[in-house]
Enzyme design. Structure first.
Site, PDB file in Angstrom:
ATOM      1  CB  SER A   1      -0.953   0.010   1.206  1.00  0.00           C
ATOM      2  OG  SER A   1      -0.224  -0.036   2.420  1.00  0.00           O
TER       3      SER A   1
ATOM      4  CB  SER B   1      17.609  -4.090   5.035  1.00  0.00           C
ATOM      5  OG  SER B   1      18.270  -2.889   5.384  1.00  0.00           O
TER       6      SER B   1
ATOM      7  CE1 TYR C   1      13.641  -3.285   8.876  1.00  0.00           C
ATOM      8  CE2 TYR C   1      15.899  -2.571   8.484  1.00  0.00           C
ATOM      9  CZ  TYR C   1      14.615  -2.796   8.020  1.00  0.00           C
ATOM     10  OH  TYR C   1      14.306  -2.557   6.712  1.00  0.00           O
TER      11      TYR C   1
END
Length: 248
Positions: free
Chosen positions: A15, A143, A156
């Site tokens: 989105s 990442s 993360y």
């Protein structure tokens, strides 16, 4: 080149940000894109509007990637409606940045539930259709910090590193079934996640990046479209780094 006509693609977290750019790019190559969202249906509808404006097709698909039953039901129903699922882009992710001594059990649980468990749940739900058709693409958004590390991002970065292990293992498991599994590891990209960085932090990132700028979501999306294409059929278990040279 990069003709995805007739393919059905699922993009989790489609989105906004990189997910939105990926959804638009896949649709532009001819795929019918199922734009996943968890709670912001309006943002997903805006992605669909942009897809249709560019001449592509898609639909919104609401489910929480961290909820295995929700994932299974949504993907099963989508595969039944369309006959198959060909491409999965594991993009949904969250970042809770803390130094190790401040990391809570809840921080760890929430991050891994979305970033790692979610990718595994979605891959498991889509793989049956891919195996039946003997063709499939699973592409996970990792990442740069999964490989370089970064102070304050232990949770993360470890979750994104886990996606690389998942990618390599699934590549070995399903190569004989015509399914390729790869990862894209972006550097710092202009998204909601980086929009609130202080100017000094942004400049520090630019200074560390040989190309001298922060990347664009469309540049990440281009790598995803390539990996989803027939032209990338001999590439599996790999990491494509879109980081401006920050980590080489």
């Amino acid at each position: 080149m990069f003709d995805l006509a007739g393919k059905i693609a699922v993009v989790t977290g489609g989105s906004r940000g990189i997910g939105r750019a990926v959804s638009i790019a896949l649709a532009g190559a001819g795929a019918h894109v199922l734009v996943n969202y968890r709670s912001n249906e309006e943002a997903a509808k805006e992605t669909l509007r942009l897809i249709e404006e560019a001449g592509g097709t898609g639909e919104a698909l609401g489910f929480d990637v961290a909820d295995s039953e929700s994932v299974e039901t949504a993907i099963r129903d989508a595969a039944k409606r369309h006959g198959h699922i060909d491409i999965l882009v594991n993009n949904a992710g969250i970042s809770i940045d803390q130094l190790l001594l401040r990391v809570s059990a809840k921080d760890l649980e929430m991050t891994w539930a979305t970033n790692v468990n979610g990718a595994i749940f979605c891959s498991k739900a889509c793989i049956r259709s891919m195996m039946r058709n003997k063709w499939g693409r699973i592409i996970s958004l990792s990442s740069v910090v999964a490989e370089s590390g970064n102070a304050g991002q232990v949770v993360y970065s470890s979750s994104k590193a886990a996606l690389l292990g998942m990618t390599r293992s699934l590549a070995r498991e399903y190569a004989s079934r015509g399914v390729t599994v790869n990862a894209v590891a972006p550097g710092f990209i202009e998204t909601d996640m980086t929009a609130d960085l202080p100017e000094t932090a942004r400049q520090g990132i630019v200074d560390q990046t040989p190309l001298g700028r922060i990347g664009r979501p469309e540049e990440v999306a281009a790598a995803v479209v390539f990996l989803a294409s027939e032209e990338a059929s001999y590439i599996t278990g790999q990491v494509v780094r879109v980081n401006g040279g920050m980590h080489v």
